[in-house]
Design a protein around this motif. Sequence first.
Motif, mmCIF file in Angstrom:
data_model
loop_
_atom_site.group_PDB
_atom_site.id
_atom_site.type_symbol
_atom_site.label_atom_id
_atom_site.label_comp_id
_atom_site.label_asym_id
_atom_site.label_seq_id
_atom_site.Cartn_x
_atom_site.Cartn_y
_atom_site.Cartn_z
ATOM 1 N N ARG A 1 0.870 -1.178 0.000
ATOM 2 C CA ARG A 1 0.000 0.000 0.000
ATOM 3 C C ARG A 1 0.906 1.226 0.000
ATOM 4 O O ARG A 1 1.604 1.477 0.982
ATOM 5 N N PRO B 1 2.210 -1.101 -6.864
ATOM 6 C CA PRO B 1 1.569 -1.322 -5.565
ATOM 7 C C PRO B 1 0.294 -2.145 -5.672
ATOM 8 O O PRO B 1 -0.342 -2.194 -6.732
ATOM 9 N N LYS C 1 -2.157 -1.277 -3.644
ATOM 10 C CA LYS C 1 -3.027 -0.097 -3.584
ATOM 11 C C LYS C 1 -2.130 1.124 -3.751
ATOM 12 O O LYS C 1 -1.173 1.313 -2.979
ATOM 13 N N PHE D 1 -0.666 3.243 5.306
ATOM 14 C CA PHE D 1 0.134 2.859 4.155
ATOM 15 C C PHE D 1 1.391 2.135 4.615
ATOM 16 O O PHE D 1 1.917 2.403 5.693
ATOM 17 N N ASP D 2 1.836 1.225 3.775
ATOM 18 C CA ASP D 2 3.091 0.527 4.062
ATOM 19 C C ASP D 2 4.292 1.402 3.720
ATOM 20 O O ASP D 2 5.319 1.360 4.404
ATOM 21 N N THR E 1 5.510 1.144 8.837
ATOM 22 C CA THR E 1 5.540 1.994 7.644
ATOM 23 C C THR E 1 6.947 2.544 7.416
ATOM 24 O O THR E 1 7.672 2.852 8.361
#
Length: 250
Positions: free
Chosen positions: A65, A82, A84, A125-126, A155
């Motif tokens: 993400r 990605p 996402k 989000f990553d 993250t």
Amino acid sequence: RFSIANSTAIAERGEMDSSYSKRKDAIRDHADRVAGTRNGWIERNRYYYENDYRYMRFLIPEGLRILDLGCGTGRLLSELRPAKGVGVDLSANMIEVAKAYYSQFEFYTGDGEDPKFMKGLGGPFDIIVISDTIGDLSDCQKALENLRPLCTPHTRIVVAYYSVGWAPLLRIAQWFGGKMPQPQQNWLTTGDIGNLLSLSRFEVIKREWRQLAPKRLFGLGNFLNRFIAPLPLIRQLCLRNYVVARPAPD
């Protein structure tokens, strides 16, 4: 009680806000003007961008993400593949181009320095990417602090930017039409970026430099970038620098 000191402070704050707004408007207007030619500039400097994308993919595994703050036309987000992808840019024209090319991702026109807008992106989000955007920000610390609600403890923040020593060469390249025009930048070293991240409660876990030669130079560029650029002391002469950080423990 309203004093002369209070009125002076308010006037000074108004002047600062006006300057802040004018700079942001200038950056937005410039990006709107060049949005239609952005992908053409990427193709003209393909060697440089291919190397940049390759190293970004090394830092960022696919299938995550990812939020790209200052996404431009969405090319980098697409290269990172990605699961996402969310892109944000101050320029509505850039976002319009990005949506046309990469409809599989989410793109929003907005200001990374606006905490309300940033919270509205959801998350977490990553990976949060800030590629070439750090120099356009008026308040870097505020923008970085706005990322905290979008993070988990795992993250990673990836900040990519130009090395300060290359500023004169980049200006010359711009004058001669070899580089896409840019508005005036806030030139930051990796140390500056690291300090800003620290003030925003992130801790730096990696610093790296890449691309001693941003052109092929008839094959010499590959040799320089592969064998000479990684050498101690030489590496910090490279055009491109990368800073990776994670949220500091509360």
